[in-house]
Design an enzyme around this catalytic site. Structure first.
Site, PDB file in Angstrom:
ATOM      1  CB  SER A  69      74.256  50.826  37.282  1.00  0.00           C
ATOM      2  OG  SER A  69      73.561  51.607  36.315  1.00  0.00           O
ATOM      3  CG  ASP A  70      68.295  50.401  40.503  1.00  0.00           C
ATOM      4  OD1 ASP A  70      67.591  50.772  39.541  1.00  0.00           O
ATOM      5  OD2 ASP A  70      67.815  49.943  41.540  1.00  0.00           O
ATOM      6  CE1 TYR A  71      66.388  57.251  35.866  1.00  0.00           C
ATOM      7  CE2 TYR A  71      64.967  55.447  35.210  1.00  0.00           C
ATOM      8  CZ  TYR A  71      65.353  56.764  35.098  1.00  0.00           C
ATOM      9  OH  TYR A  71      64.711  57.582  34.202  1.00  0.00           O
ATOM     10  CB  THR A  72      71.054  57.779  37.828  1.00  0.00           C
ATOM     11  OG1 THR A  72      70.139  57.829  38.932  1.00  0.00           O
ATOM     12  CG2 THR A  72      70.329  58.164  36.545  1.00  0.00           C
ATOM     13  CB  SER A  73      73.018  53.113  41.140  1.00  0.00           C
ATOM     14  OG  SER A  73      73.543  52.138  40.273  1.00  0.00           O
TER      15      SER A  73
END
Length: 762
Positions: A286-290
């Protein structure tokens, strides 16, 4: 002889396939054996990617109690740690204090270099030199692995047609074909052409952001992206697919929704398309906390969205820890299966195996390798890459190149701003190692010219804008004690005493990049006032423009004789700028994103569809698709860029009148350097399908050649077109070729081409 050569090739290919099969089988047995010893908690732990406090943070959340989680087997990898010894110490915890001693993977935003920083990706793409781009990625990989990193969150291949979006700086612009070539070059540079990731000088690449992130509505970061599947397949998905075909080891999901479902939890995207249609075998992070951010998207609570993401095909959760804290409960409640957890864990372990981390957890870290970072050779490569990325937008009266003599006034807030040379997303670069513009100019002229410097203005004066722009550090200097009027007077007085003015203005480094969208894409008012005052002196002015996006430059284009776009050139920016300004390097960059006349045109891009009421320049009749106040066309179009010399193109000739069957149409154009300098030219081939089953773009880039011609030299440039080059995705998303009438265009930009009509049959 031919038979022997073919036999030898067949034998080598067979041996390679056999070796690959053997390696795959060995990996499968090793991972199976390891997973048989793992608890469910340890398997879920491998899906957890954390960022320790004090690291290079790219989001608003920082992981806590990281050391305890590593000891408990609850961390699959870390990112954002800078420095080989810090990485070694973290890895020691995993391989000596966790139960199964599984090594961690270490990632970093290696976007345009590591310690040696190259031009921002948008700038690099303007070189149209895929070999050069591949070499910059190779150097970045060598430096990053010497620093203990083995996984790069790059390349970013999002197609972007809205310059308000700050992250346009990180990609290759508006065109899917060029973007695909750059994507492949970056993957090959990081991973090597053989994709042998056990080579300690190679990084595992991570293509991002999957998918459509560059189409954020309003150019506002993290915003909704919504489009038809036809547009996805033809215009936005090709660069991701090219990276997968090049063997990219990992993929990062994007923040936006696709068909109403966030990418991080979108099964069609991550499984049906990526794995089943494209055959991707690596892992998805995932992207940052996505993952957590699917909650405000309205997809459910943390347990619900974590289960949704796992089932969709997400393997690793960046920072949010939703998988770590909820998947066991979801397993007990039947909301996910053991196989889904095992499949994700297996893909993470396989990546670590391919990187050789089970053989050597400290892969690539040694005292001797520290000498591979920021070497003179690497800096020389950065200087060359920067010079080749610059785009000459205007050069009336051949003002450039300048002579290394006389009185030169260097004016502007970016002329002596070391911090702003590297540009956005240079998280491991050391801005104190960069060369400023004034230093580069003084290095170039030596004692041959008198060089004076004045700041002239602040980058921006609006306190609110300055505060927002400086959230990652003081890029817009707020320590200046003089008033704007005092700085302006000093600059004007200096300009009056000079023979020529080099005005160095534009954006600060993080006025573009992530979370740096701008509704206005003008040069800030403080600097526009400076340029206007300098222009009133009547002196010759060379505008050296720093920017991470296309800007609106109407006033500058009308009033200043020379404009050189230098993007953000990286570590050697100042020296590279001097190389071009004084003619030691003839600029050859070509735009990969159109510059609009006005932000009201956005999105403006060359390969648009026609309308039923197309407007032609000079046709002022009513009820056409046009604006009342500005042209439809961009100020500077895709593919545009000047040189200190001039190139003449002949008419296009073909070896036949069309394409039939498996045949090829060869199109030839003769290019002549009829100016006074040796130089490079990027010859561009476009096509248009005149009639089709769906509406087709007015032009599409199909090929390009970068050639070097000495002054007076001519060369024939030959392009081959086959039916395969004319394929596209139709309304049923089938990859098809349609017989019919076509046009080919060859020229120096998307707007300056000669035409050739041809037919393509079955």
């Amino acid at each position: 002889m031919l038979k022997k050569t073919m036999l030898a090739f067949f034998c080598v290919a067979t041996l390679q396939l056999t070796a690959q099969h053997t390696d795959t089988e060995k990996m499968r047995r090793f991972v199976n054996g390891l997973m048989q010893r793992m608890t469910t908690e340890e398997k879920i732990g491998q899906l957890n990617l954390l960022i320790p406090g004090g690291a290079a943070v790219t989001g608003s959340v920082v992981s806590t109690d990281v050391e305890t989680k590593i000891k408990n087997g609850n961390v699959g990898g870390l990112f954002g740690i800078i420095g080989a010894e810090r990485i070694r110490r973290a890895q020691e915890i995993a391989v000596s204090q966790s139960r199964l001693k599984i090594p961690m993977i270490f990632g970093m935003d290696v976007i345009h270099g590591h310690k040696t920083t190259f031009p921002i990706p948008l700038g690099l793409s303007c070189s149209w030199d895929t070999a050069l781009i591949e070499r910059t990625a190779q150097i970045a990989a060598r430096e990053a692995t010497a620093d203990g990193i083995n996984w790069a969150f790059s390349p970013m291949v999002d197609i972007a047609r809205d310059p308000r979006w700050g992250r346009i700086a990180e990609g290759s612009g508006e065109d899917a074909f060029l973007g695909s070539q750059v994507a492949k070059a970056m993957v090959r540079g990081y991973q090597g052409r053989s994709n042998d990731l056990k080579d300690i000088s190679r990084l595992m690449a991570c293509v991002k952001h999957f998918a459509l992130y560059g189409a954020a509505e309003g150019g506002r970061d993290y915003n909704t992206a919504d489009m038809s599947r036809v547009r996805m397949y033809n215009e936005y998905l090709p660069p991701y697919k090219a990276a997968v075909e090049a063997g990219v080891g990992s993929v990062m999901s994007s923040f936006n929704v696709i068909d109403g479902i966030p990418a991080t939890g979108n099964q069609w995207l991550l499984t049906d398309l990526l794995r089943k249609q494209w055959g991707f075998g690596g892992f998805v992070v995932s992207d940052y906390t996505s993952l957590n951010e699917m909650i405000p998207h309205g997809m459910g609570d943390l347990q619900t969205v974590s289960a949704l993401a796992l089932k969709a095909g997400l393997d690793m959760d960046m920072v949010g820890e939703g998988m770590l804290t909820t998947l066991k409960k979801s397993l007990q409640e039947g909301k996910v299966t053991q196989k889904q957890i095992d499949d994700a864990c297996r893909r993470i372990l396989e990546a670590k195996y391919k990187l050789g981390l089970f053989d050597d957890p400290y892969r690539g870290i040694s005292a001797s390798r520290a000498s591979e970072i920021l070497t003179p050779a690497n800096r020389a490569a950065a200087r060359e890459a920067a010079a080749r990325s610059f785009v000459l937008l205007k050069n009336d009266g051949q003002l450039l190149p300048l002579k290394k003599s006389g009185r030169i006034a260097v004016i502007g807030p970016l002329a002596d701003s070391r911090r702003n040379m590297l540009g956005t997303w240079s998280v491991s670069g050391d801005w104190q190692q960069s060369v400023t513009v004034i230093e580069g100019i003084r290095n170039a002229v030596g004692s041959g010219a008198t060089v004076s410097y004045a700041k002239g203005a602040n980058i921006a004066d609006d306190p609110f804008f300055v505060r927002r722009s400086n959230m990652l550090g003081m890029e817009i200097d707020t320590t200046e004690k003089r008033t704007p009027a005092d700085m302006l007077k000093e600059a004007v007085d200096m300009a009056k005493e000079s023979d020529v003015v080099i005005a160095v203005v534009g954006e600060a480094a993080d006025m573009s990049g992530e979370s740096s969208s701008r509704a206005s894409i003008d040069i800030p008012e403080s600097q526009r006032n400076l340029l206007q005052a300098l222009a009133r002196t009547g002196k010759k002015i060379v505008l050296v423009l720093f920017n991470g996006r296309p800007l609106t430059l109407n006033w500058e284009n009308q009033h200043l004789p020379a404009i050189l776009d230098v993007w953000f050139g990286g570590t050697e920016a100042g020296n590279a700028i001097a190389d071009v300004v004084f003619g030691d390097h003839n600029p050859s960059g070509k735009l990969t994103a159109s510059f609009p006349y006005s932000v009201g045109q956005v999105p403006v891009y060359y390969n648009h569809l026609n309308t039923g009421r197309p407007f032609a320049p000079g046709d002022w009749s009513k009820f056409k698709s046009d604006y009342l106040d500005i042209p439809n066309e961009p100020l500077y179009p895709f593919g545009y860029g000047l040189s200190y010399t001039t190139f003449a193109y002949s008419a296009i000739t073909g070896n036949k009148t069309g394409i039939s069957g498996n045949g090829k149409l060869e199109l030839t154009v003769r290019v002549t350097n009829n100016g006074n300098y040796d130089g490079e030219e990027t010859v561009q081939l476009y096509t248009r399908q005149m009639e089709g089953s769906i509406a087709r773009p007015v032009k599409e880039l199909k090929a390009f050649r970068k050639i070097f011609l000495k002054k007076g030299e001519s060369r024939d440039v030959v392009f081959s077109l086959s039916a395969n080059d004319l394929k596209f995705y139709n309304k049923d998303l089938a990859w098809v070729f349609e017989p019919g009438k076509y046009k080919a265009f060859i020229g120096t930009s998307s707007a300056q081409t000669a035409e050739f009509d041809f037919n393509a049959g079955k």
